[in-house]
Design a protein around this motif. Structure first.
Motif, short mmCIF file in Angstrom:
data_model
loop_
_atom_site.label_atom_id
_atom_site.label_comp_id
_atom_site.label_asym_id
_atom_site.label_seq_id
_atom_site.Cartn_x
_atom_site.Cartn_y
_atom_site.Cartn_z
N ASP A 149 31.06 41.79 34.43
CA ASP A 149 30.74 43.29 33.99
C ASP A 149 32.05 43.68 33.08
N SER A 150 31.93 45.13 32.90
CA SER A 150 33.36 45.54 32.09
C SER A 150 34.49 45.56 32.88
N ASP A 151 34.48 45.42 34.27
CA ASP A 151 35.89 44.95 34.96
C ASP A 151 35.97 43.60 34.79
N GLY A 152 35.23 42.92 34.80
CA GLY A 152 35.70 41.23 34.77
C GLY A 152 34.87 40.45 35.48
N GLN A 162 37.13 43.92 44.03
CA GLN A 162 38.07 43.06 43.27
C GLN A 162 37.02 42.42 42.11
N CYS A 163 37.67 41.79 41.09
CA CYS A 163 37.23 40.88 40.11
C CYS A 163 37.83 39.63 40.00
N CYS A 164 37.42 38.78 39.29
CA CYS A 164 38.10 37.38 38.88
C CYS A 164 38.26 37.53 37.45
N GLY A 165 39.40 36.54 37.12
CA GLY A 165 39.82 36.37 35.60
C GLY A 165 38.88 35.70 34.85
#
Length: 218
Positions: A149-152, A162-165
């Motif tokens: 999504d927009s955050d990752g 959290q989000c992943c790279g």
């Protein structure tokens, strides 16, 4: 990940290899495979390269296999909520799938109890590779259907914080959310069968009647 299949994002799945008393794949060598000299140079072997039946029998599927997808489901009925009621012809058109939304509905039946006749997705296996789990590429992680999504990229273990790279890291969290508790976490780097497939929006029985084949449950 039915939603990912429906959206066209998922075309691969990985299954832990059941060695069943055999030596591990890393110990197989030319002397164990008569007439074929191979090694796991890149930790990748395709099904067609595994000429020894002892190796092929370790793999869950083969190219050409047809699988039907089980989903969390229910049926909207006036006079009963049993699976036997749902399987009667008069209720067929009222089968509902949780992957389609229906957030206001309670009383879903788990996918393990879905009858084959209600399956709407058929997978045709196109390729099977043997590899270590951590050898998955960024492209293959994308093919596993992970979301962004927009955050990752989504962290499947802590999705709200959290989000992943990248897709590969996202897949790692997805894998651990499903398998770490069974003792096959990412850090153990188990041998897996990487199964590629084409998804078809149809019931397997309709497809099999034309092909004269039977399919297994996914």
């Amino acid at each position: 990940m039915v939603r990912a299949i429906l959206d066209g994002r998922k075309s691969q799945t990985r299954r832990i290899l059941n060695i069943r008393g055999h030596k591990s794949f890393s110990e197989f060598g030319p002397s164990d495979t008569p007439g074929y000299d191979w090694h796991f140079r890149d930790a990748h072997m395709r099904w067609h390269d595994l000429r020894d039946s002892r190796l092929r029998e370790l793999l869950p599927y083969a190219p050409g296999d047809r699988l039907w997808v089980r989903e969390t489901w229910t049926a909207r009925m006036e006079h009963g909520w049993t699976i036997a009621d749902a399987r009667s012809r008069m209720y067929r058109e009222e089968i509902l799938y949780k992957a389609d939304g229906h957030d206001s509905i309670d009383g879903w039946w788990p996918s393990i109890h879905m009858p084959r006749e209600f399956s709407r997705l058929t997978l045709i296996v196109t390729d099977v590779r043997v590899q270590r789990l951590q050898d998955i590429s960024e492209a293959d992680a994308l093919a596993e259907g992970v979301e962004r999504d927009s955050d990752g990229w989504r962290d499947y273990q802590m999705p709200t914080t959290q989000c992943c790279g990248n897709a590969r890291d996202s897949f790692r969290t997805l894998w651990d959310s499903l398998n770490a508790g069974r003792g096959y976490g990412w850090d153990r780097n188990p041998w897996v069968a990487a199964v590629s497939f084409q998804a078809h929006r149809c019931n397997i029985d309709k497809m099999d009647r034309a092909a004269g084949q039977e399919g297994g449950g996914e």
